[in-house]
Design a protein around this motif. Structure first.
Motif, mmCIF file in Angstrom:
data_model
loop_
_atom_site.group_PDB
_atom_site.id
_atom_site.type_symbol
_atom_site.label_atom_id
_atom_site.label_comp_id
_atom_site.label_asym_id
_atom_site.label_seq_id
_atom_site.Cartn_x
_atom_site.Cartn_y
_atom_site.Cartn_z
ATOM 1 N N ILE A 93 0.839 -1.204 0.000
ATOM 2 C CA ILE A 93 0.000 0.000 0.000
ATOM 3 C C ILE A 93 0.872 1.251 0.000
ATOM 4 N N ALA A 94 1.917 1.253 0.822
ATOM 5 C CA ALA A 94 2.792 2.421 0.892
ATOM 6 C C ALA A 94 3.471 2.676 -0.445
ATOM 7 N N ARG A 95 3.880 1.623 -1.130
ATOM 8 C CA ARG A 95 4.528 1.804 -2.434
ATOM 9 C C ARG A 95 3.541 2.360 -3.460
ATOM 10 N N ALA A 96 2.310 1.868 -3.415
ATOM 11 C CA ALA A 96 1.296 2.416 -4.318
ATOM 12 C C ALA A 96 1.014 3.873 -3.973
ATOM 13 N N ASN A 97 0.876 4.171 -2.692
ATOM 14 C CA ASN A 97 0.591 5.547 -2.272
ATOM 15 C C ASN A 97 1.711 6.512 -2.666
ATOM 16 N N TYR A 98 2.940 6.014 -2.650
ATOM 17 C CA TYR A 98 4.078 6.847 -3.021
ATOM 18 C C TYR A 98 3.947 7.326 -4.467
ATOM 19 N N ILE A 99 3.426 6.464 -5.320
ATOM 20 C CA ILE A 99 3.195 6.850 -6.717
ATOM 21 C C ILE A 99 2.123 7.937 -6.791
ATOM 22 N N PHE A 100 1.014 7.731 -6.082
ATOM 23 C CA PHE A 100 -0.064 8.726 -6.121
ATOM 24 C C PHE A 100 0.374 10.059 -5.524
ATOM 25 N N GLU A 101 1.228 9.990 -4.519
ATOM 26 C CA GLU A 101 1.727 11.210 -3.892
ATOM 27 C C GLU A 101 2.493 12.068 -4.902
ATOM 28 N N ASN A 102 3.089 11.406 -5.896
ATOM 29 C CA ASN A 102 3.929 12.112 -6.866
ATOM 30 C C ASN A 102 3.381 12.040 -8.290
ATOM 31 N N GLN A 103 2.099 11.735 -8.423
ATOM 32 C CA GLN A 103 1.550 11.489 -9.750
ATOM 33 C C GLN A 103 1.547 12.713 -10.657
ATOM 34 N N ASP A 104 1.596 13.908 -10.085
ATOM 35 C CA ASP A 104 1.524 15.116 -10.902
ATOM 36 C C ASP A 104 2.899 15.651 -11.316
ATOM 37 N N LYS A 105 3.966 14.946 -10.976
ATOM 38 C CA LYS A 105 5.304 15.457 -11.280
ATOM 39 C C LYS A 105 5.673 15.339 -12.745
ATOM 40 N N ASP A 165 -11.141 -4.380 10.913
ATOM 41 C CA ASP A 165 -10.881 -2.944 10.823
ATOM 42 C C ASP A 165 -9.370 -2.687 10.782
ATOM 43 N N MET A 166 -8.941 -1.886 9.807
ATOM 44 C CA MET A 166 -7.518 -1.561 9.684
ATOM 45 C C MET A 166 -7.361 -0.112 9.245
ATOM 46 N N PRO A 167 -6.264 0.556 9.651
ATOM 47 C CA PRO A 167 -6.063 1.948 9.241
ATOM 48 C C PRO A 167 -6.096 2.094 7.730
ATOM 49 N N LEU A 168 -6.863 3.055 7.246
ATOM 50 C CA LEU A 168 -6.989 3.321 5.819
ATOM 51 C C LEU A 168 -6.139 4.544 5.479
ATOM 52 N N ILE A 169 -5.101 4.313 4.707
ATOM 53 C CA ILE A 169 -4.170 5.372 4.329
ATOM 54 C C ILE A 169 -4.156 5.427 2.810
ATOM 55 N N VAL A 170 -4.513 6.554 2.237
ATOM 56 C CA VAL A 170 -4.694 6.659 0.794
ATOM 57 C C VAL A 170 -3.877 7.828 0.251
ATOM 58 N N ASP A 171 -3.142 7.572 -0.816
ATOM 59 C CA ASP A 171 -2.471 8.583 -1.643
ATOM 60 C C ASP A 171 -1.329 9.308 -0.959
ATOM 61 N N ARG A 172 -0.859 8.797 0.164
ATOM 62 C CA ARG A 172 0.313 9.405 0.781
ATOM 63 C C ARG A 172 0.999 8.386 1.677
ATOM 64 N N ARG A 173 2.301 8.579 1.827
ATOM 65 C CA ARG A 173 3.021 7.783 2.819
ATOM 66 C C ARG A 173 2.679 8.286 4.221
ATOM 67 N N ILE A 174 3.044 7.520 5.208
ATOM 68 C CA ILE A 174 2.755 7.937 6.573
ATOM 69 C C ILE A 174 4.044 7.921 7.378
ATOM 70 N N SER A 175 4.299 8.965 8.108
ATOM 71 C CA SER A 175 5.486 9.058 8.947
ATOM 72 C C SER A 175 5.330 8.154 10.162
ATOM 73 N N ILE A 176 6.432 7.634 10.652
ATOM 74 C CA ILE A 176 6.388 6.770 11.838
ATOM 75 C C ILE A 176 5.787 7.506 13.032
ATOM 76 N N ASN A 177 5.955 8.831 13.076
ATOM 77 C CA ASN A 177 5.411 9.598 14.195
ATOM 78 C C ASN A 177 3.895 9.714 14.145
ATOM 79 N N GLU A 178 3.284 9.352 13.005
ATOM 80 C CA GLU A 178 1.832 9.427 12.869
ATOM 81 C C GLU A 178 1.140 8.124 13.247
ATOM 82 N N ILE A 179 1.918 7.076 13.480
ATOM 83 C CA ILE A 179 1.316 5.760 13.693
ATOM 84 C C ILE A 179 0.344 5.778 14.864
ATOM 85 N N SER A 180 0.775 6.383 15.960
ATOM 86 C CA SER A 180 -0.058 6.336 17.163
ATOM 87 C C SER A 180 -1.375 7.083 16.999
ATOM 88 N N SER A 181 -1.439 7.967 16.001
ATOM 89 C CA SER A 181 -2.685 8.713 15.794
ATOM 90 C C SER A 181 -3.482 8.191 14.605
#
Length: 490
Positions: free
Chosen positions: A110-122, A152-168
Protein backbone atom coordinates in the motif's frame (compact mmCIF):
# COMPACT_ATOMS: atom_id res chain seq x y z
CA UNK A 1 11.43 -12.59 -20.57
CA UNK A 2 9.01 -14.68 -18.50
CA UNK A 3 7.40 -11.86 -16.57
CA UNK A 4 7.84 -8.39 -15.19
CA UNK A 5 9.66 -9.58 -12.05
CA UNK A 6 12.74 -10.45 -14.05
CA UNK A 7 13.34 -6.75 -14.69
CA UNK A 8 16.09 -5.05 -12.71
CA UNK A 9 14.39 -3.33 -9.78
CA UNK A 10 15.96 -0.14 -8.49
CA UNK A 11 15.41 0.20 -4.76
CA UNK A 12 13.29 3.31 -4.76
CA UNK A 13 12.10 3.31 -1.22
CA UNK A 14 15.17 3.41 1.01
CA UNK A 15 14.75 0.82 3.75
CA UNK A 16 11.17 0.02 2.80
CA UNK A 17 11.23 -3.77 2.48
CA UNK A 18 8.76 -6.41 3.55
CA UNK A 19 11.09 -7.30 6.43
CA UNK A 20 10.74 -3.89 8.07
CA UNK A 21 8.25 -2.99 10.77
CA UNK A 22 4.69 -2.10 9.83
CA UNK A 23 4.53 1.43 8.42
CA UNK A 24 8.17 2.06 9.38
CA UNK A 25 8.74 2.11 5.67
CA UNK A 26 11.30 4.86 5.36
CA UNK A 27 13.51 6.76 7.79
CA UNK A 28 11.52 9.91 8.32
CA UNK A 29 12.37 12.63 5.79
CA UNK A 30 15.43 10.81 4.37
CA UNK A 31 13.64 9.91 1.12
CA UNK A 32 12.38 12.67 -1.13
CA UNK A 33 11.12 12.59 -4.71
CA UNK A 34 12.93 15.65 -6.02
CA UNK A 35 15.18 13.55 -8.22
CA UNK A 36 12.61 10.87 -8.99
CA UNK A 37 9.19 10.52 -10.64
CA UNK A 38 10.42 12.83 -13.38
CA UNK A 39 10.27 10.36 -16.27
CA UNK A 40 8.15 7.51 -17.60
CA UNK A 41 10.95 5.11 -16.66
CA UNK A 42 10.80 6.30 -13.05
CA UNK A 43 7.07 5.60 -12.85
CA UNK A 44 7.49 2.20 -14.48
CA UNK A 45 10.18 1.23 -11.98
CA UNK A 46 7.94 2.40 -9.17
CA UNK A 47 4.98 0.29 -10.31
CA UNK A 48 7.22 -2.78 -10.54
CA UNK A 49 8.03 -2.12 -6.90
CA UNK A 50 4.32 -2.41 -6.14
CA UNK A 51 3.96 -5.60 -8.15
CA UNK A 52 6.87 -7.01 -6.16
CA UNK A 53 4.83 -6.92 -2.96
CA UNK A 54 2.28 -9.36 -4.33
CA UNK A 55 4.90 -12.10 -4.45
CA UNK A 56 4.56 -13.20 -0.80
CA UNK A 57 1.37 -14.97 -1.92
CA UNK A 58 2.62 -18.10 -0.15
CA UNK A 59 1.22 -16.60 3.06
CA UNK A 60 -2.34 -16.70 1.72
CA UNK A 61 -1.76 -20.16 0.29
CA UNK A 62 -0.55 -21.53 3.61
CA UNK A 63 -2.90 -19.79 6.02
CA UNK A 64 -5.99 -20.16 3.84
CA UNK A 65 -5.54 -23.94 3.82
CA UNK A 66 -3.94 -24.67 7.20
CA UNK A 67 -6.53 -22.64 9.13
CA UNK A 68 -9.28 -24.71 7.51
CA UNK A 69 -10.27 -28.35 7.32
CA UNK A 70 -8.25 -28.78 4.13
CA UNK A 71 -4.72 -29.11 5.53
CA UNK A 72 -2.42 -29.39 8.53
CA UNK A 73 0.79 -27.41 9.02
CA UNK A 74 3.24 -30.34 8.78
CA UNK A 75 6.94 -29.53 8.53
CA UNK A 76 9.97 -30.71 10.44
CA UNK A 77 8.45 -30.28 13.91
CA UNK A 78 5.78 -28.37 15.80
CA UNK A 79 8.47 -25.85 16.72
CA UNK A 80 9.40 -25.30 13.07
CA UNK A 81 7.21 -22.41 11.88
CA UNK A 82 5.34 -22.57 15.16
CA UNK A 83 2.94 -19.90 13.98
CA UNK A 84 1.48 -22.19 11.32
CA UNK A 85 0.89 -24.93 13.90
CA UNK A 86 -0.84 -22.45 16.18
CA UNK A 87 -3.08 -21.41 13.28
CA UNK A 88 -3.85 -25.06 12.53
CA UNK A 89 -4.87 -25.63 16.15
CA UNK A 90 -6.73 -22.31 16.49
CA UNK A 91 -4.39 -21.33 19.35
CA UNK A 92 -2.79 -18.39 17.55
CA UNK A 93 -2.38 -15.11 19.39
CA UNK A 94 -0.75 -11.73 19.03
CA UNK A 95 2.75 -13.16 18.67
CA UNK A 96 2.81 -14.94 15.33
CA UNK A 97 5.46 -14.38 12.67
CA UNK A 98 3.29 -15.46 9.75
CA UNK A 99 0.46 -13.11 10.70
CA UNK A 100 2.89 -10.27 11.28
CA UNK A 101 4.33 -10.89 7.82
CA UNK A 102 0.83 -10.65 6.33
CA UNK A 103 0.35 -7.22 7.85
CA UNK A 104 3.80 -5.88 6.96
CA UNK A 105 3.74 -7.15 3.38
CA UNK A 106 0.34 -5.69 2.56
CA UNK A 107 0.99 -2.32 4.17
CA UNK A 108 4.33 -2.12 2.40
CA UNK A 109 2.52 -2.71 -0.89
CA UNK A 110 0.00 0.00 0.00
CA UNK A 111 2.79 2.42 0.89
CA UNK A 112 4.53 1.80 -2.43
CA UNK A 113 1.30 2.42 -4.32
CA UNK A 114 0.59 5.55 -2.27
CA UNK A 115 4.08 6.85 -3.02
CA UNK A 116 3.20 6.85 -6.72
CA UNK A 117 -0.06 8.73 -6.12
CA UNK A 118 1.73 11.21 -3.89
CA UNK A 119 3.93 12.11 -6.87
CA UNK A 120 1.55 11.49 -9.75
CA UNK A 121 1.52 15.12 -10.90
CA UNK A 122 5.30 15.46 -11.28
CA UNK A 123 5.40 14.20 -14.87
CA UNK A 124 3.02 13.57 -17.73
CA UNK A 125 3.46 10.95 -20.42
CA UNK A 126 1.37 8.60 -22.51
CA UNK A 127 0.41 5.56 -20.48
CA UNK A 128 0.59 7.13 -17.01
CA UNK A 129 -3.11 6.48 -16.57
CA UNK A 130 -2.42 2.75 -16.95
CA UNK A 131 0.27 2.84 -14.26
CA UNK A 132 -2.09 4.62 -11.88
CA UNK A 133 -4.84 2.10 -12.64
CA UNK A 134 -2.47 -0.78 -11.89
CA UNK A 135 -1.53 0.88 -8.60
CA UNK A 136 -5.21 1.29 -7.68
CA UNK A 137 -5.96 -2.38 -8.32
CA UNK A 138 -2.98 -3.56 -6.30
CA UNK A 139 -3.82 -1.20 -3.44
CA UNK A 140 -7.33 -2.69 -3.46
CA UNK A 141 -5.84 -6.20 -3.39
CA UNK A 142 -3.62 -5.37 -0.41
CA UNK A 143 -6.48 -3.80 1.53
CA UNK A 144 -8.73 -6.75 0.65
CA UNK A 145 -6.17 -9.07 2.24
CA UNK A 146 -5.91 -6.91 5.35
CA UNK A 147 -9.63 -6.61 6.09
CA UNK A 148 -10.16 -10.33 5.60
CA UNK A 149 -7.33 -11.22 7.95
CA UNK A 150 -7.73 -8.54 10.61
CA UNK A 151 -11.05 -6.70 10.15
CA UNK A 152 -10.88 -2.94 10.82
CA UNK A 153 -7.52 -1.56 9.68
CA UNK A 154 -6.06 1.95 9.24
CA UNK A 155 -6.99 3.32 5.82
CA UNK A 156 -4.17 5.37 4.33
CA UNK A 157 -4.69 6.66 0.79
CA UNK A 158 -2.47 8.58 -1.64
CA UNK A 159 0.31 9.41 0.78
CA UNK A 160 3.02 7.78 2.82
CA UNK A 161 2.76 7.94 6.57
CA UNK A 162 5.49 9.06 8.95
CA UNK A 163 6.39 6.77 11.84
CA UNK A 164 5.41 9.60 14.19
CA UNK A 165 1.83 9.43 12.87
CA UNK A 166 1.32 5.76 13.69
CA UNK A 167 -0.06 6.34 17.16
CA UNK A 168 -2.69 8.71 15.79
CA UNK A 169 -3.79 6.48 12.90
CA UNK A 170 -6.98 4.76 14.10
CA UNK A 171 -8.31 1.48 12.78
CA UNK A 172 -10.82 2.34 10.07
CA UNK A 173 -14.12 0.39 10.09
CA UNK A 174 -14.03 -2.53 7.69
CA UNK A 175 -16.97 -1.18 5.70
CA UNK A 176 -15.10 2.04 4.93
CA UNK A 177 -12.04 0.09 3.82
CA UNK A 178 -14.26 -1.91 1.49
CA UNK A 179 -15.63 1.34 0.07
CA UNK A 180 -12.08 2.32 -0.86
CA UNK A 181 -11.45 -1.13 -2.33
CA UNK A 182 -14.54 -0.84 -4.52
CA UNK A 183 -13.66 2.72 -5.56
CA UNK A 184 -10.11 1.77 -6.54
CA UNK A 185 -11.27 -1.25 -8.51
CA UNK A 186 -14.03 0.58 -10.38
CA UNK A 187 -11.57 3.31 -11.38
CA UNK A 188 -9.04 0.69 -12.47
CA UNK A 189 -11.67 -1.14 -14.53
CA UNK A 190 -12.38 2.05 -16.43
CA UNK A 191 -8.76 2.31 -17.58
CA UNK A 192 -7.12 -1.13 -17.71
CA UNK A 193 -7.17 -2.98 -21.04
CA UNK A 194 -8.61 -6.44 -21.61
CA UNK A 195 -5.29 -7.71 -22.95
CA UNK A 196 -1.68 -6.68 -22.39
CA UNK A 197 1.52 -7.14 -24.37
CA UNK A 198 3.70 -7.79 -21.34
CA UNK A 199 3.00 -10.95 -19.38
CA UNK A 200 2.15 -10.24 -15.76
CA UNK A 201 0.56 -6.82 -16.16
CA UNK A 202 -2.91 -6.39 -14.67
CA UNK A 203 -6.00 -6.29 -16.86
CA UNK A 204 -9.60 -5.13 -16.84
CA UNK A 205 -10.77 -8.73 -16.37
CA UNK A 206 -8.56 -9.19 -13.31
CA UNK A 207 -9.93 -6.01 -11.74
CA UNK A 208 -13.52 -7.03 -12.49
CA UNK A 209 -12.95 -10.47 -10.96
CA UNK A 210 -11.45 -8.95 -7.82
CA UNK A 211 -14.32 -6.47 -7.55
CA UNK A 212 -16.82 -9.32 -7.88
CA UNK A 213 -14.98 -11.15 -5.13
CA UNK A 214 -14.93 -8.10 -2.84
CA UNK A 215 -18.68 -7.66 -3.35
CA UNK A 216 -19.34 -11.34 -2.71
CA UNK A 217 -17.35 -11.24 0.52
CA UNK A 218 -19.59 -8.37 1.68
CA UNK A 219 -22.70 -10.36 0.74
CA UNK A 220 -23.62 -7.76 -1.86
CA UNK A 221 -24.92 -10.58 -4.01
CA UNK A 222 -26.86 -8.64 -6.62
CA UNK A 223 -23.97 -6.28 -7.25
CA UNK A 224 -21.55 -9.20 -7.41
CA UNK A 225 -23.82 -11.00 -9.87
CA UNK A 226 -23.93 -7.90 -12.05
CA UNK A 227 -20.14 -7.47 -12.16
CA UNK A 228 -19.31 -11.16 -12.57
CA UNK A 229 -22.14 -11.70 -15.03
CA UNK A 230 -20.85 -8.83 -17.17
CA UNK A 231 -17.35 -10.28 -17.06
CA UNK A 232 -18.62 -13.68 -18.21
CA UNK A 233 -20.97 -12.32 -20.87
CA UNK A 234 -18.55 -9.75 -22.28
CA UNK A 235 -15.33 -11.73 -21.92
CA UNK A 236 -13.34 -9.68 -24.39
CA UNK A 237 -10.16 -11.26 -23.03
CA UNK A 238 -11.24 -14.71 -24.22
CA UNK A 239 -11.17 -16.41 -20.81
CA UNK A 240 -11.99 -20.12 -20.82
CA UNK A 241 -11.54 -23.24 -18.74
CA UNK A 242 -8.35 -25.10 -19.61
CA UNK A 243 -9.35 -28.42 -21.11
CA UNK A 244 -7.08 -30.71 -19.09
CA UNK A 245 -7.45 -30.11 -15.35
CA UNK A 246 -4.87 -32.80 -14.59
CA UNK A 247 -2.06 -30.75 -16.17
CA UNK A 248 -3.36 -27.26 -15.45
CA UNK A 249 -0.91 -26.61 -12.62
CA UNK A 250 2.23 -27.47 -14.55
CA UNK A 251 4.65 -24.68 -15.47
CA UNK A 252 4.21 -25.55 -19.14
CA UNK A 253 0.51 -24.62 -18.87
CA UNK A 254 0.91 -21.16 -17.37
CA UNK A 255 -0.47 -18.09 -19.16
CA UNK A 256 -3.45 -19.96 -20.53
CA UNK A 257 -6.99 -18.67 -21.05
CA UNK A 258 -8.00 -19.79 -17.53
CA UNK A 259 -5.60 -17.30 -15.94
CA UNK A 260 -7.45 -14.16 -14.87
CA UNK A 261 -5.34 -12.72 -12.04
CA UNK A 262 -1.97 -14.41 -11.68
CA UNK A 263 0.98 -13.51 -9.49
CA UNK A 264 4.19 -14.18 -11.38
CA UNK A 265 7.35 -15.90 -10.15
CA UNK A 266 10.82 -16.52 -11.55
CA UNK A 267 13.23 -19.42 -11.01
CA UNK A 268 16.22 -17.35 -12.11
CA UNK A 269 17.11 -15.60 -8.87
CA UNK A 270 17.72 -17.14 -5.48
CA UNK A 271 17.37 -16.00 -1.90
CA UNK A 272 17.52 -17.41 1.60
CA UNK A 273 15.31 -18.51 4.46
CA UNK A 274 16.03 -15.31 6.36
CA UNK A 275 13.54 -13.33 4.29
CA UNK A 276 11.02 -15.45 2.42
CA UNK A 277 9.05 -12.37 1.43
CA UNK A 278 12.13 -11.12 -0.45
CA UNK A 279 12.20 -14.01 -2.94
CA UNK A 280 11.45 -13.92 -6.66
CA UNK A 281 10.59 -17.62 -6.63
CA UNK A 282 7.44 -19.20 -5.22
CA UNK A 283 8.44 -20.30 -1.71
CA UNK A 284 5.27 -22.35 -1.21
CA UNK A 285 6.28 -24.98 -3.74
CA UNK A 286 9.46 -26.15 -2.01
CA UNK A 287 7.83 -26.01 1.40
CA UNK A 288 4.94 -28.19 0.19
CA UNK A 289 7.14 -30.87 -1.30
CA UNK A 290 8.02 -34.34 -0.07
CA UNK A 291 10.63 -34.49 2.69
CA UNK A 292 13.90 -36.19 1.62
CA UNK A 293 12.18 -37.67 -1.40
CA UNK A 294 14.17 -39.75 -3.88
CA UNK A 295 12.23 -41.02 -6.86
CA UNK A 296 10.56 -40.09 -10.15
CA UNK A 297 8.45 -37.03 -11.09
CA UNK A 298 8.76 -35.09 -7.83
CA UNK A 299 11.64 -33.45 -5.92
CA UNK A 300 12.36 -33.22 -2.22
CA UNK A 301 11.08 -30.43 0.02
CA UNK A 302 9.84 -29.61 3.51
CA UNK A 303 6.42 -31.33 3.82
CA UNK A 304 4.32 -28.32 4.85
CA UNK A 305 0.64 -27.60 4.23
CA UNK A 306 -0.37 -31.26 3.98
CA UNK A 307 -3.90 -32.02 2.76
CA UNK A 308 -6.17 -33.89 5.15
CA UNK A 309 -7.88 -37.21 4.65
CA UNK A 310 -11.16 -35.34 5.02
CA UNK A 311 -10.38 -33.32 1.89
CA UNK A 312 -9.28 -36.39 -0.05
CA UNK A 313 -12.48 -38.25 0.84
CA UNK A 314 -14.66 -35.26 -0.05
CA UNK A 315 -14.16 -35.83 -3.77
CA UNK A 316 -16.81 -37.87 -5.55
CA UNK A 317 -15.87 -41.17 -7.15
CA UNK A 318 -14.35 -40.57 -10.56
CA UNK A 319 -13.58 -36.88 -9.98
CA UNK A 320 -10.32 -36.31 -11.86
CA UNK A 321 -9.60 -33.31 -9.64
CA UNK A 322 -8.89 -35.47 -6.61
CA UNK A 323 -5.56 -36.87 -7.75
CA UNK A 324 -4.69 -33.71 -9.64
CA UNK A 325 -5.12 -31.73 -6.42
CA UNK A 326 -4.09 -34.17 -3.69
CA UNK A 327 -1.12 -36.49 -4.09
CA UNK A 328 -1.63 -39.80 -2.26
CA UNK A 329 2.07 -40.54 -1.97
CA UNK A 330 1.87 -44.23 -1.05
CA UNK A 331 -0.56 -44.92 -3.89
CA UNK A 332 1.74 -43.07 -6.28
CA UNK A 333 4.76 -45.07 -5.14
CA UNK A 334 2.88 -48.36 -5.43
CA UNK A 335 2.00 -47.51 -9.05
CA UNK A 336 5.63 -47.06 -10.08
CA UNK A 337 7.70 -49.85 -11.71
CA UNK A 338 10.39 -49.56 -9.01
CA UNK A 339 8.51 -48.81 -5.76
CA UNK A 340 11.22 -50.33 -3.54
CA UNK A 341 13.73 -47.76 -4.78
CA UNK A 342 11.59 -44.74 -3.85
CA UNK A 343 12.22 -43.27 -0.41
CA UNK A 344 11.03 -40.29 1.63
CA UNK A 345 10.93 -39.10 5.22
CA UNK A 346 8.10 -38.04 7.52
CA UNK A 347 8.43 -34.76 9.39
CA UNK A 348 7.70 -34.42 13.07
CA UNK A 349 5.18 -31.65 12.46
CA UNK A 350 2.47 -34.06 11.35
CA UNK A 351 1.85 -36.42 8.46
CA UNK A 352 -1.32 -37.25 6.54
CA UNK A 353 0.11 -39.22 3.62
CA UNK A 354 -1.11 -36.50 1.24
CA UNK A 355 0.63 -33.57 -0.48
CA UNK A 356 -0.53 -30.47 -2.33
CA UNK A 357 -0.24 -31.67 -5.94
CA UNK A 358 -0.95 -28.22 -7.41
CA UNK A 359 1.95 -26.38 -5.84
CA UNK A 360 4.70 -29.00 -5.52
CA UNK A 361 8.24 -29.40 -6.85
CA UNK A 362 8.62 -31.50 -9.98
CA UNK A 363 11.97 -32.61 -11.34
CA UNK A 364 11.48 -30.87 -14.67
CA UNK A 365 10.36 -27.55 -13.12
CA UNK A 366 13.22 -26.72 -10.75
CA UNK A 367 14.60 -23.22 -10.45
CA UNK A 368 18.18 -22.33 -9.64
CA UNK A 369 19.63 -23.54 -6.31
CA UNK A 370 18.40 -23.34 -3.61
CA UNK A 371 15.47 -24.79 -5.58
CA UNK A 372 13.34 -24.91 -2.43
CA UNK A 373 13.06 -21.14 -2.81
CA UNK A 374 13.22 -20.56 -6.56
CA UNK A 375 10.19 -22.29 -8.03
CA UNK A 376 8.97 -20.56 -11.21
CA UNK A 377 5.41 -21.83 -10.67
CA UNK A 378 3.00 -18.89 -10.74
CA UNK A 379 0.24 -18.42 -8.17
CA UNK A 380 -3.26 -18.15 -9.60
CA UNK A 381 -4.95 -15.61 -7.34
CA UNK A 382 -8.16 -15.83 -9.42
CA UNK A 383 -8.73 -18.21 -12.30
CA UNK A 384 -11.73 -18.55 -14.59
CA UNK A 385 -13.20 -21.50 -12.67
CA UNK A 386 -13.22 -19.31 -9.56
CA UNK A 387 -15.00 -16.55 -11.49
CA UNK A 388 -17.67 -19.00 -12.64
CA UNK A 389 -18.19 -20.35 -9.12
CA UNK A 390 -18.32 -16.89 -7.58
CA UNK A 391 -20.88 -15.94 -10.20
CA UNK A 392 -22.87 -19.11 -9.48
CA UNK A 393 -22.97 -18.21 -5.79
CA UNK A 394 -23.89 -14.58 -6.43
CA UNK A 395 -26.69 -15.53 -8.84
CA UNK A 396 -28.06 -18.18 -6.48
CA UNK A 397 -28.04 -15.84 -3.49
CA UNK A 398 -29.82 -13.16 -5.51
CA UNK A 399 -32.57 -15.53 -6.64
CA UNK A 400 -31.43 -16.74 -10.06
CA UNK A 401 -30.97 -20.49 -9.61
CA UNK A 402 -31.05 -21.18 -13.35
CA UNK A 403 -28.07 -18.95 -14.09
CA UNK A 404 -26.32 -20.28 -10.98
CA UNK A 405 -26.63 -23.87 -12.24
CA UNK A 406 -25.35 -22.82 -15.66
CA UNK A 407 -22.11 -21.39 -14.27
CA UNK A 408 -21.67 -24.18 -11.73
CA UNK A 409 -22.09 -26.92 -14.31
CA UNK A 410 -19.51 -25.39 -16.63
CA UNK A 411 -16.97 -26.16 -13.94
CA UNK A 412 -18.30 -29.65 -13.28
CA UNK A 413 -18.39 -30.47 -16.98
CA UNK A 414 -14.67 -29.74 -17.32
CA UNK A 415 -14.08 -32.30 -14.55
CA UNK A 416 -16.35 -34.86 -16.30
CA UNK A 417 -18.77 -34.74 -13.39
CA UNK A 418 -22.59 -34.95 -13.77
CA UNK A 419 -24.61 -31.75 -13.84
CA UNK A 420 -26.16 -30.39 -10.65
CA UNK A 421 -29.97 -30.07 -10.79
CA UNK A 422 -30.76 -28.87 -7.27
CA UNK A 423 -32.39 -25.56 -6.28
CA UNK A 424 -32.59 -23.16 -3.34
CA UNK A 425 -30.38 -23.91 -0.31
CA UNK A 426 -29.41 -27.34 -1.66
CA UNK A 427 -27.98 -25.61 -4.72
CA UNK A 428 -26.16 -23.09 -2.55
CA UNK A 429 -24.54 -25.91 -0.57
CA UNK A 430 -23.60 -27.66 -3.82
CA UNK A 431 -21.87 -24.50 -5.02
CA UNK A 432 -19.91 -24.16 -1.78
CA UNK A 433 -18.89 -27.82 -1.95
CA UNK A 434 -17.80 -27.34 -5.55
CA UNK A 435 -15.61 -24.44 -4.46
CA UNK A 436 -13.89 -26.71 -1.96
CA UNK A 437 -13.19 -29.37 -4.57
CA UNK A 438 -12.31 -27.18 -7.54
CA UNK A 439 -10.14 -24.75 -5.57
CA UNK A 440 -8.64 -27.09 -2.97
CA UNK A 441 -5.03 -26.38 -2.13
CA UNK A 442 -5.21 -22.82 -3.50
CA UNK A 443 -5.63 -20.88 -0.25
CA UNK A 444 -9.32 -19.93 -0.24
CA UNK A 445 -11.00 -22.50 2.00
CA UNK A 446 -10.71 -20.75 5.38
CA UNK A 447 -12.06 -17.47 4.05
CA UNK A 448 -14.91 -19.25 2.26
CA UNK A 449 -15.91 -20.99 5.49
CA UNK A 450 -15.79 -17.75 7.48
CA UNK A 451 -17.74 -15.59 5.06
CA UNK A 452 -20.47 -18.26 4.64
CA UNK A 453 -20.84 -18.85 8.39
CA UNK A 454 -19.73 -22.49 8.26
CA UNK A 455 -16.35 -22.22 9.96
CA UNK A 456 -17.44 -23.27 13.45
CA UNK A 457 -19.02 -26.44 12.03
CA UNK A 458 -16.04 -27.40 9.87
CA UNK A 459 -12.90 -26.26 11.70
CA UNK A 460 -11.82 -27.99 14.88
CA UNK A 461 -11.23 -25.50 17.68
CA UNK A 462 -12.86 -22.59 15.86
CA UNK A 463 -14.59 -20.19 18.28
CA UNK A 464 -17.42 -18.16 16.79
CA UNK A 465 -17.04 -14.46 17.53
CA UNK A 466 -13.25 -14.74 17.72
CA UNK A 467 -11.63 -16.71 14.94
CA UNK A 468 -13.42 -15.03 12.04
CA UNK A 469 -10.44 -12.65 12.04
CA UNK A 470 -6.86 -13.11 13.15
CA UNK A 471 -5.23 -11.17 16.01
CA UNK A 472 -3.45 -7.90 15.36
CA UNK A 473 0.28 -8.62 15.86
CA UNK A 474 1.14 -7.36 19.34
CA UNK A 475 4.33 -5.69 18.18
CA UNK A 476 2.30 -3.56 15.78
CA UNK A 477 -0.09 -2.56 18.58
CA UNK A 478 3.00 -1.52 20.55
CA UNK A 479 4.37 0.44 17.59
CA UNK A 480 1.01 2.19 17.37
CA UNK A 481 1.44 3.38 20.93
CA UNK A 482 -1.34 1.12 22.17
CA UNK A 483 -3.84 3.10 20.09
CA UNK A 484 -5.16 -0.05 18.41
CA UNK A 485 -7.36 -2.43 20.38
CA UNK A 486 -6.75 -6.13 19.92
CA UNK A 487 -9.44 -8.12 18.14
CA UNK A 488 -11.97 -9.76 20.50
CA UNK A 489 -10.91 -12.98 22.16
CA UNK A 490 -7.16 -12.53 21.70
Amino acid sequence: MKNIYQWSLVLLFGTMTACDSLLDIDPEYTQDAENFFNTEEDFDRAIIGVYDMMQPAYLNLWIGEIASDNAIAGGESVNDSRGLHEIENMTHGGVNEELRAVMRVNYTGIARANYIFENQDKADFEGKDLILAEAKMMRAYFYFNLVNYFGDMPLIVDRRISINEISSAPRTPKGEVYQQIESDLREAIGVLPWNVDQTGRLTKGAAMALLGKALLYQQKYEEAATVLGELIDTNQAGYALFEDYETLFLVQNEHVAEDVFTIQFSGLQGGDYGCLVCLNGNAAVGFHSIRQYTGPVYADGNSYNLPTGDLYEAFEEGDIRRDASVLDLEAFIASQPNPDEITYAIGGGGHTGYYNNKYIKRLDELGLPDNDLTSPLNYRAIRWADVLLMAAEAFQRSGNDERARTELNKVRSRADMPAITTSDDALYQDILQERRLELSGEGFRFFDLVRTGQASDKISGFIAGQHEVFPIPQVEIDLAGGNWEQNPGY
